[in-house]
Design a protein around this motif. Structure first.
Motif, PDB file in Angstrom:
ATOM      1  N   GLN A  24       0.826  -1.207   0.000  1.00 14.62           N
ATOM      2  CA  GLN A  24       0.000   0.000   0.000  1.00 14.62           C
ATOM      3  C   GLN A  24       0.861   1.258   0.000  1.00 14.62           C
TER       4      GLN A  24
ATOM      5  N   GLU B 195      -9.175 -10.277  -0.434  1.00 16.35           N
ATOM      6  CA  GLU B 195      -9.603  -8.915  -0.114  1.00 16.35           C
ATOM      7  C   GLU B 195      -8.432  -7.931  -0.178  1.00 16.35           C
ATOM      8  N   ASP B 196      -7.281  -8.367   0.340  1.00 15.69           N
ATOM      9  CA  ASP B 196      -6.090  -7.507   0.310  1.00 15.69           C
ATOM     10  C   ASP B 196      -5.767  -7.101  -1.122  1.00 15.69           C
ATOM     11  N   GLU B 199      -8.417  -4.822  -2.728  1.00 14.12           N
ATOM     12  CA  GLU B 199      -8.405  -3.464  -2.177  1.00 14.12           C
ATOM     13  C   GLU B 199      -7.236  -2.664  -2.748  1.00 14.12           C
ATOM     14  N   ALA B 202      -7.932  -2.401  -6.759  1.00 13.56           N
ATOM     15  CA  ALA B 202      -9.204  -1.742  -7.073  1.00 13.56           C
ATOM     16  C   ALA B 202      -9.723  -2.105  -8.459  1.00 13.56           C
TER      17      ALA B 202
END
Lengths: 98, 271
Positions: A24, B195-196, B199, B202
């Motif tokens: 991220q 899910e990771d 997310e 996207a």
């Protein structure tokens, strides 16, 4: 149930959250760098254009800075405005009305 | 109306060719006419995975350069009707492909097939950009692993900027296909979860292909996994993904491996 039990016994090996966080942070940087290389330049030009419609500005005295942080990024816009610009605006309005 | 779909990933070895063959065969088995096109010039492998390596006469570059007609280069699959392969060249280099030439071949393929599946080479260079250039849709093959996810993100950026659709202000419809997924390791937190990945990227999910030895078994014998053992876990996952491509709504499940009696008794995972 079985999944919860697995979690209980294997928290030591749970490296996936680390992977997720590293990705991220990395991608937030890479997307900014690769996706919109001129974002700050574009912002500067457009902000300058909008403000210049109302106030006379020295384009050299406008700085736009984008800081990417871990969780929050900040956009800093610093515009130096000449003294007495309010009268200039009023004069401009009067001239436009008249 | 024909759909051009690129199977891409950025990173190598994640399952692009396996997925192209498996999805192509699955769509053809459902009655759609399908051409699978190998864009990996110099390192072709789709012919091998499809079991057609000894039948290659002409290739994509021959067609692009006008040396051969499209009909001469297309190889018909011996097992499934409506499934055709356009192989890549093994001897030439990727510079033999031109944007304009690829555009012509893709336009020709559009008139003959319901689906044109383009198997992209790894990387972000010319071969990969040409494979995605004329795509309407993209399947981004991703492993639950950091370097694969990072490269997928990069490829998504290219799909949004370097395709003909993007240049016209339209969008390439994107799907993520997660391959080599191990639900047990993911549940233990040892592997990025679905899910990771979703997310972070996207992009909507097309399917989850479980890690399985059936994939290697199928490529050993040159048969798409959906043809080799249609009841195997990866084959079922690919069939579901193919149905989603045609617009069907299907619940997302990770097909489980069939366990032998002894394995079940001992609680072991099936080989």
């Amino acid at each position: 149930m079985s999944i919860n039990l697995l979690r209980l016994f294997s928290s030591r090996n749970a490296t996936a959250p680390v992977a997720r966080e590293r990705l991220q942070i990395l991608l937030a940087h890479e997307r900014g760098l690769l996706g919109q290389p001129d974002l700050v330049v574009t912002l500067r030009e457009e902000i300058l254009a909008v403000v210049s419609r109302h106030i006379q500005l020295d384009p050299e005295k406008v700085t736009v800075k984008l800081d990417r942080g871990k969780t929050v990024s900040t956009l800093e816009v610093d515009i130096e405005v000449p003294n007495g610009f309010e009268t200039m605006v009023r004069d401009g309005r009067r001239a436009a009305a008249g | 109306m024909a759909k051009v779909l690129v199977v891409t990933s950025g990173k190598g070895g994640v399952g692009k060719t396996t997925s192209t063959a498996a999805l192509g065969a699955a769509l053809a088995q459902r009655g759609e006419s399908v051409a699978v096109v190998d864009f990996d010039v110099g390192l072709r492998n789709l012919d091998l995975v499809m079991g057609a390596e000894r039948r290659v006469v002409f290739d994509l570059i021959n067609v692009v350069q006008g040396v051969a007609k499209l009909q001469q280069a297309l190889i018909r699959d011996k097992r499934v009707e409506n499934l055709w392969l356009l192989p890549a060249s093994q001897t030439r280099d990727k510079d033999a492909l031109t944007d304009e030439g690829v555009g012509r071949v893709i336009a020709d393929l559009r008139t003959r097939f319901d689906w044109v599946l383009c198997d992209s080479p790894a990387g972000i260079e010319r071969g990969a950009t040409l494979a995605m250039r004329y795509a309407d849709e993209a399947v981004i093959v991703t492993n639950p692993e950091v370097s694969s996810v990072r490269d997928s993100d990069r490829i998504i950026g290219m799909l949004d900027s370097k395709t003909v659709k993007a240049e016209k202000g339209e969008r390439v419809t994107k799907h993520v296909l997660i391959t080599r997924y191990d639900p047990v390791r993911a549940a233990k937190g040892e592997m990025l979860g679905i899910e990771d990945i979703l997310e972070i990227l996207a992009v909507p999910l097309l399917g989850i292909i479980p890690e399985s030895q059936d994939v290697l078994r199928a490529s050993n014998v040159g048969t798409p996994v959906t043809l080799n053992d249609a009841a195997s876990a990866p084959a079922r996952a690919y069939f579901d993904a193919a149905r989603r491509l045609t617009g069907e709504q299907i619940a997302m499940v990770v097909p489980a491996e069939r366990k032998g009696f002894m394995n079940r008794l001992l609680g072991r995972r099936a080989a």
